[in-house]
Write an enzyme that holds these catalytic residues in place. Structure first.
Site, PDB file in Angstrom:
ATOM      1  CG  HIS A  42      83.020  28.907  57.577  1.00 35.88           C
ATOM      2  ND1 HIS A  42      83.719  27.721  57.638  1.00 35.88           N
ATOM      3  CD2 HIS A  42      83.707  29.767  58.365  1.00 35.88           C
ATOM      4  CE1 HIS A  42      84.757  27.843  58.430  1.00 35.88           C
ATOM      5  NE2 HIS A  42      84.792  29.083  58.886  1.00 35.88           N
ATOM      6  CD  GLN A 119     120.897   2.514  30.028  1.00 33.96           C
ATOM      7  OE1 GLN A 119     119.773   2.418  29.547  1.00 33.96           O
ATOM      8  NE2 GLN A 119     121.799   1.537  29.941  1.00 33.96           N
ATOM      9  CB  SER A 167      71.271  28.281  28.021  1.00 30.46           C
ATOM     10  OG  SER A 167      70.495  27.139  28.330  1.00 30.46           O
ATOM     11  CB  SER A 168      71.264  23.684  24.862  1.00 31.07           C
ATOM     12  OG  SER A 168      70.816  23.202  26.119  1.00 31.07           O
ATOM     13  CE  LYS A 173      71.491  29.102  32.521  1.00 34.11           C
ATOM     14  NZ  LYS A 173      71.569  27.658  32.841  1.00 34.11           N
ATOM     15  CB  VAL A 174      75.438  35.225  29.857  1.00 39.70           C
ATOM     16  CG1 VAL A 174      76.877  35.314  29.356  1.00 39.70           C
ATOM     17  CG2 VAL A 174      74.530  36.116  29.034  1.00 39.70           C
ATOM     18  CG  ASN A 175      75.091  28.881  30.968  1.00 43.05           C
ATOM     19  OD1 ASN A 175      74.361  29.364  31.831  1.00 43.05           O
ATOM     20  ND2 ASN A 175      74.670  27.962  30.113  1.00 43.05           N
ATOM     21  CG  ASN A 181      85.106  25.471  28.483  1.00 42.41           C
ATOM     22  OD1 ASN A 181      84.358  24.538  28.743  1.00 42.41           O
ATOM     23  ND2 ASN A 181      84.861  26.337  27.516  1.00 42.41           N
ATOM     24  NE  ARG A 207     116.286   3.092  30.820  1.00 46.61           N
ATOM     25  CZ  ARG A 207     116.013   4.076  29.959  1.00 46.61           C
ATOM     26  NH1 ARG A 207     116.883   4.407  29.024  1.00 46.61           N
ATOM     27  NH2 ARG A 207     114.870   4.723  30.029  1.00 46.61           N
ATOM     28  CB  SER A 212     111.262   5.660  27.227  1.00 43.60           C
ATOM     29  OG  SER A 212     111.235   6.137  25.898  1.00 43.60           O
TER      30      SER A 212
END
Length: 330
Positions: A42, A119, A167-168, A173-175, A181, A207, A212
């Protein structure tokens, strides 16, 4: 043809990648089997575990998911326009077409013969596979989220990659972008799996053609899942355990020893053991000294049991976590 494609896509591409990933997680479990870590249930500090034990949980779940997919029989039909061998039975009425076509499907194509169809082959096995991939993806996303949280808590550090933009706007930072992703790709795979699994079992009477168009998206479900596996693998390769932070957090949470102390008291028949420890620790940050003073004052215990509690630390209170984690699954 779809049966052959699905079989080969699983056997030659998806299953090897999924299995190799599960083995990677199992390797991490074995490597850090004995490294103590404060658990969180929790979101709150809880009975300590080890880094390896938590990886082992994921390795086992992934392995079980893979085994479920491997057990699914990939089926095919070869029995005419509405599944009754009608056309082929007219020129050659003396041949047992059920046996002949079963032999062709199973011994030549290497699939499982479906004797009862319209079918089309009913696609039920395809749905089972898609549901299995979706379940695997969900386990993968669960790991992604946990790693993201552990990184935010500094339990893992990320190795900076030379030339990479973290980071932009914030150079420090190391994101944890590989895990993010992976989540995105696994989610895309899941949505396609759900759409396919919802549509494919349904066909009007003997069918319609909607299956398809639907089946042409099977590769996307596989592909996005594979990309998710690749992203998580890359994210893990950049992570190293922050042992100093793990030790620091454990040393600040002596209240987690309320559990073994109250359990030991129950051994001696102390009826209000839970309430005693609740009053001492609930909602509080208890010092090492306070816990030791309480444990040392438990005259009802044998000297051996009291010393067990006095010598215990949050880092040592990991039960059989290390033994569980270091046994290989593969």
């Amino acid at each position: 043809s779809y049966g052959c494609m699905i079989r080969d896509g699983l056997k030659n591409v998806w299953l090897p990648a999924a299995t190799e990933f599960a083995k990677t997680i199992d390797g991490l479990a074995i490597k850090d089997a004995h490294l103590p870590m404060l658990a969180h249930t929790h979101g709150q500090p809880a009975t300590p575990t080890t880094v390896g034990k938590e990886f082992k949980v994921y390795a086992y779940r992934l392995k079980s998911s893979i085994e479920n997919i491997e057990s699914i029989k990939i089926k095919a039909k070869f029995n005419g326009a509405t599944g009754n061998y009608s056309a082929i039975g007219v020129p050659f009425p003396n041949i047992n077409w059920e046996e002949a076509n079963k032999d062709f499907v199973e011994n030549y194509l290497g699939l499982t013969f479906n004797p009862f169809t319209t079918q089309i082959e009913s696609h039920d096995y395809t749905c089972h596979i898609l549901d299995g991939i979706r379940h695997f993806n969900n386990i993968l996303m669960d790991l992604d989220v946990d790693m993201w949280l552990y990184i935010s808590m500094e339990y893992f550090k990320q190795i900076p990659v030379k030339g990479e933009v973290g980071s932009s706007t914030m150079p420090h930072k190391v994101n944890p972008i590989r895990f993010e992703n992976s989540e995105a790709n696994a989610d895309f795979s899941n949505n396609i799996c759900v759409a396919l699994s919802n549509k494919l079992p349904k066909s009007r009477m003997q069918r319609d053609l909607s299956d398809s168009s639907t089946q042409r998206n099977l590769g996307l479900a596989f592909g996005y899942s594979l990309q998710a596996i690749s992203e998580t693998t890359g994210g893990l390769a950049k992570c190293v355990v922050n042992e100093a932070k793990l030790a620091e957090d454990l040393n600040e949470k002596w209240e987690v020893l309320a559990e073994p102390i109250q359990t030991m008291l129950r051994k001696y028949g102390i009826a209000d053991a839970y309430d005693q420890l609740k009053a001492l620790t609930r909602g509080k940050n208890i010092s090492k000294e306070a816990i030791l003073e309480f444990a040392q004052g438990l005259d009802v215990l044998s000297e051996e049991d009291r010393q067990t509690l006095v010598n215990m630390t949050p880092a040592s209170y990991i039960g059989r976590a290390a033994d569980i984690a270091e046994k290989p699954l593969f």
